[in-house]
Design a protein around this motif. Structure first.
Motif, PDB file in Angstrom:
ATOM      1  N   PHE A  49      32.868  45.954  36.793  1.00 12.70           N
ATOM      2  CA  PHE A  49      32.976  44.829  37.536  1.00 12.70           C
ATOM      3  C   PHE A  49      34.347  44.378  36.913  1.00 12.70           C
ATOM      4  O   PHE A  49      35.324  43.831  37.713  1.00 12.70           O
ATOM      5  CB  PHE A  49      32.095  43.898  36.846  1.00 12.70           C
ATOM      6  CG  PHE A  49      32.396  42.382  37.555  1.00 12.70           C
ATOM      7  CD1 PHE A  49      32.366  42.234  38.868  1.00 12.70           C
ATOM      8  CD2 PHE A  49      32.926  41.246  36.811  1.00 12.70           C
ATOM      9  CE1 PHE A  49      32.316  41.215  39.552  1.00 12.70           C
ATOM     10  CE2 PHE A  49      33.138  40.137  37.311  1.00 12.70           C
ATOM     11  CZ  PHE A  49      32.867  39.907  38.618  1.00 12.70           C
ATOM     12  N   SER A  54      37.891  46.764  41.194  1.00 13.07           N
ATOM     13  CA  SER A  54      36.935  45.532  41.507  1.00 13.07           C
ATOM     14  C   SER A  54      37.669  44.029  41.450  1.00 13.07           C
ATOM     15  O   SER A  54      37.679  43.368  42.094  1.00 13.07           O
ATOM     16  CB  SER A  54      35.860  45.488  40.306  1.00 13.07           C
ATOM     17  OG  SER A  54      35.295  44.485  40.505  1.00 13.07           O
ATOM     18  N   ASP A  57      39.872  43.909  44.437  1.00 13.77           N
ATOM     19  CA  ASP A  57      39.040  43.317  45.604  1.00 13.77           C
ATOM     20  C   ASP A  57      38.662  41.699  45.523  1.00 13.77           C
ATOM     21  O   ASP A  57      38.727  40.935  46.726  1.00 13.77           O
ATOM     22  CB  ASP A  57      37.848  44.025  45.928  1.00 13.77           C
ATOM     23  CG  ASP A  57      37.949  45.571  46.387  1.00 13.77           C
ATOM     24  OD1 ASP A  57      39.069  45.755  47.058  1.00 13.77           O
ATOM     25  OD2 ASP A  57      36.968  46.243  45.969  1.00 13.77           O
ATOM     26  N   ILE A  58      38.206  41.356  44.384  1.00 13.98           N
ATOM     27  CA  ILE A  58      38.253  39.982  44.371  1.00 13.98           C
ATOM     28  C   ILE A  58      39.226  39.096  44.636  1.00 13.98           C
ATOM     29  O   ILE A  58      39.296  38.067  45.430  1.00 13.98           O
ATOM     30  CB  ILE A  58      37.740  39.701  42.768  1.00 13.98           C
ATOM     31  CG1 ILE A  58      36.267  40.412  42.496  1.00 13.98           C
ATOM     32  CG2 ILE A  58      37.741  38.227  42.385  1.00 13.98           C
ATOM     33  CD1 ILE A  58      35.701  40.160  41.051  1.00 13.98           C
ATOM     34  N   ASN A  61      39.732  39.175  48.286  1.00 11.43           N
ATOM     35  CA  ASN A  61      38.679  38.435  49.142  1.00 11.43           C
ATOM     36  C   ASN A  61      38.829  36.867  48.884  1.00 11.43           C
ATOM     37  O   ASN A  61      38.656  36.280  49.701  1.00 11.43           O
ATOM     38  CB  ASN A  61      37.180  38.728  48.593  1.00 11.43           C
ATOM     39  CG  ASN A  61      37.089  40.251  49.077  1.00 11.43           C
ATOM     40  OD1 ASN A  61      37.318  40.758  50.227  1.00 11.43           O
ATOM     41  ND2 ASN A  61      36.071  40.911  48.371  1.00 11.43           N
ATOM     42  N   SER A  62      39.414  36.626  47.869  1.00 10.71           N
ATOM     43  CA  SER A  62      39.401  35.131  47.453  1.00 10.71           C
ATOM     44  C   SER A  62      40.881  34.448  47.989  1.00 10.71           C
ATOM     45  O   SER A  62      40.960  33.303  48.180  1.00 10.71           O
ATOM     46  CB  SER A  62      39.540  35.081  45.866  1.00 10.71           C
ATOM     47  OG  SER A  62      40.613  35.566  45.302  1.00 10.71           O
ATOM     48  N   THR A 295      33.981  33.270  45.148  1.00 10.47           N
ATOM     49  CA  THR A 295      34.329  34.906  45.301  1.00 10.47           C
ATOM     50  C   THR A 295      33.860  35.682  44.074  1.00 10.47           C
ATOM     51  O   THR A 295      33.159  36.690  44.446  1.00 10.47           O
ATOM     52  CB  THR A 295      35.493  35.111  45.671  1.00 10.47           C
ATOM     53  OG1 THR A 295      36.082  34.383  46.841  1.00 10.47           O
ATOM     54  CG2 THR A 295      35.904  36.538  46.227  1.00 10.47           C
ATOM     55  N   THR A 298      30.138  35.625  43.992  1.00  7.87           N
ATOM     56  CA  THR A 298      29.433  36.543  44.893  1.00  7.87           C
ATOM     57  C   THR A 298      29.657  38.099  44.603  1.00  7.87           C
ATOM     58  O   THR A 298      28.718  38.886  44.774  1.00  7.87           O
ATOM     59  CB  THR A 298      30.021  36.450  46.420  1.00  7.87           C
ATOM     60  OG1 THR A 298      30.037  34.956  46.766  1.00  7.87           O
ATOM     61  CG2 THR A 298      29.701  37.400  47.610  1.00  7.87           C
ATOM     62  N   SER A 299      30.660  38.481  44.329  1.00 12.33           N
ATOM     63  CA  SER A 299      30.984  39.864  43.844  1.00 12.33           C
ATOM     64  C   SER A 299      30.074  40.430  42.600  1.00 12.33           C
ATOM     65  O   SER A 299      29.523  41.221  42.543  1.00 12.33           O
ATOM     66  CB  SER A 299      32.533  40.155  43.492  1.00 12.33           C
ATOM     67  OG  SER A 299      33.262  39.936  44.512  1.00 12.33           O
ATOM     68  N   ALA A 302      26.576  40.835  43.516  1.00 15.80           N
ATOM     69  CA  ALA A 302      26.501  42.182  44.208  1.00 15.80           C
ATOM     70  C   ALA A 302      26.442  43.363  43.391  1.00 15.80           C
ATOM     71  O   ALA A 302      25.581  44.180  43.430  1.00 15.80           O
ATOM     72  CB  ALA A 302      27.642  42.226  45.370  1.00 15.80           C
ATOM     73  N   VAL A 303      27.122  43.020  42.335  1.00 19.88           N
ATOM     74  CA  VAL A 303      27.057  44.097  41.064  1.00 19.88           C
ATOM     75  C   VAL A 303      25.829  44.178  40.462  1.00 19.88           C
ATOM     76  O   VAL A 303      25.370  45.448  39.980  1.00 19.88           O
ATOM     77  CB  VAL A 303      28.466  43.863  40.163  1.00 19.88           C
ATOM     78  CG1 VAL A 303      28.242  44.859  39.098  1.00 19.88           C
ATOM     79  CG2 VAL A 303      29.886  44.162  40.986  1.00 19.88           C
TER      80      VAL A 303
END
Length: 355
Positions: A49, A54, A57-58, A61-62, A295, A298-299, A302-303
């Motif tokens: 994470f 990772s 991506d956060i 997305n944010s 965000t 959410t990540s 999911a992890v």
């Protein structure tokens, strides 16, 4: 005597402003602590994470949600709300992608500027409905939410624009990094700092808070309330248009369903970030931190392989908790200000900061 009264009034205003600002800083500090706990615990359970991929991506997305939250803050502090931002994002994303696909010779900068203008026009429609026609913001923007989405569907006609149809130079904007930081995150940061400075230092920004605190008092103070509200909606729409371009560059595949339902994430980020839903207080920095927190949650879920429905429930619970906390803090601040005014009235020699 008049000078003394004026000085006392100024001290009371400054003392009240310091108290509200102190509460806002505490809220933002709480979000920072929550982010630290979230990343620390999730990283301890699953070290991947905290990997660069990772975290990148956060940030990506944010960035879009944070940009929309900044624009939404401008509207919310005036005691309004814009539910149509997701449709504006979808309209500008598809429009920009379609132009780039059908007219590859058009400069990317021109397309980006055109999407920002398109978003500003949509914001102007909302602003005129709310500020000039006096339609409640919830009703007006709920209507334009569907109207703008309908225009998007009619424009698309069932067509989908894929990454292969758009120039590589445009798509690289969604993946390019500067010193390891995604370009889209840097764009969102630049907008955040610019809007934050404007709200904190310019008269136009401070007047938005005055309108949210008391629209009637703002009118009596000579503030152009209607014009400021329209301007807030226009700025919010322009940022939504920019977010649409960022969405197209980030994901590549664009159709008429882009960003459907995203308005709820944006409003949640704003409220979680400490912006009062009843207007008058909050900051764009808190809203951006709220976007990053949601965000990140959410990540993290999911992890940790938490069910998607449970993720939605957790986000909803967090939103309710933020609204309740906001209301409790607002009541406590109001009570503290009343006590301060009482003590200053009975003891004129007491400093406004209570020391």
């Amino acid at each position: 005597m008049t000078a003394t009264a004026t000085t006392g009034e100024t001290m009371r205003r400054n003392g009240g402003r310091r108290l509200v600002d102190r509460v806002a800083r505490v809220r933002e500090l709480g979000i920072v602590v929550a982010l630290g706990v979230l990343f620390g615990v999730t990283g301890a359970v699953n070290p991947s994470f905290l990997s660069y991929a990772s975290l990148r991506d956060i940030l990506l997305n944010s960035a879009i949600v944070a940009l929309l939250a900044v624009g939404q803050t401008l509207v919310v502090v005036t005691r309004n709300v814009d539910l149509s931002v997701s449709s504006v994002v979808g309209l500008s994303a598809f429009g920009g992608a379609l132009i780039l696909a059908d007219h590859p010779g058009v400069p990317v900068a021109v397309v980006i500027a055109g999407c920002v203008v398109l978003g500003a026009l949509c914001g102007a429609v909302n602003g005129l409905l709310v500020g000039a026609a006096k339609v409640p913001a919830l009703v007006a923007t709920l209507g334009t939410l569907y109207a703008f989405r309908g225009i998007d569907y009619a424009w698309a006609g069932g067509r989908q624009v894929n990454a292969a149809d758009m120039p590589e130079g445009f798509l690289s904007l969604g993946s390019r990094s500067v010193l390891g930081v995604p370009l889209l995150a840097l764009v969102a940061l630049a907008v955040l700092l610019a809007v934050g400075w404007t709200l904190g230092n310019l008269r136009a920004g401070r007047e938005l808070y005055a309108i949210g605190s008391s629209p009637e008092a703002a009118v009596l103070a000579g503030i152009a309330v209607r014009r400021r509200i329209v301007a807030a909606f226009v700025a919010n729409g322009a940022l939504a248009g920019l977010a649409g371009v960022m969405w197209a560059a980030r994901f590549g595949t664009v159709d008429a369903t882009v960003a459907t339902g995203k308005e709820l994430d944006v409003i949640a980020a704003v409220v979680v970030g400490g912006v009062a839903i009843f207007g008058g207080s909050g900051s764009v920095y808190g809203a951006a931190l709220g976007a990053l927190l949601l965000t990140g949650i959410t990540s993290a879920l999911a992890v940790l392989r938490v069910d998607a429905l449970a993720q939605t429930a957790i986000n909803g619970a967090l939103l309710i908790a933020a609204i309740v906390l906001d209301r409790v803090l607002a009541l406590r601040v109001a009570a503290a200000l009343r006590r301060r005014r009482y003590h200053e009235t009975t003891d004129p020699g007491r400093p406004a900061d209570g020391r």
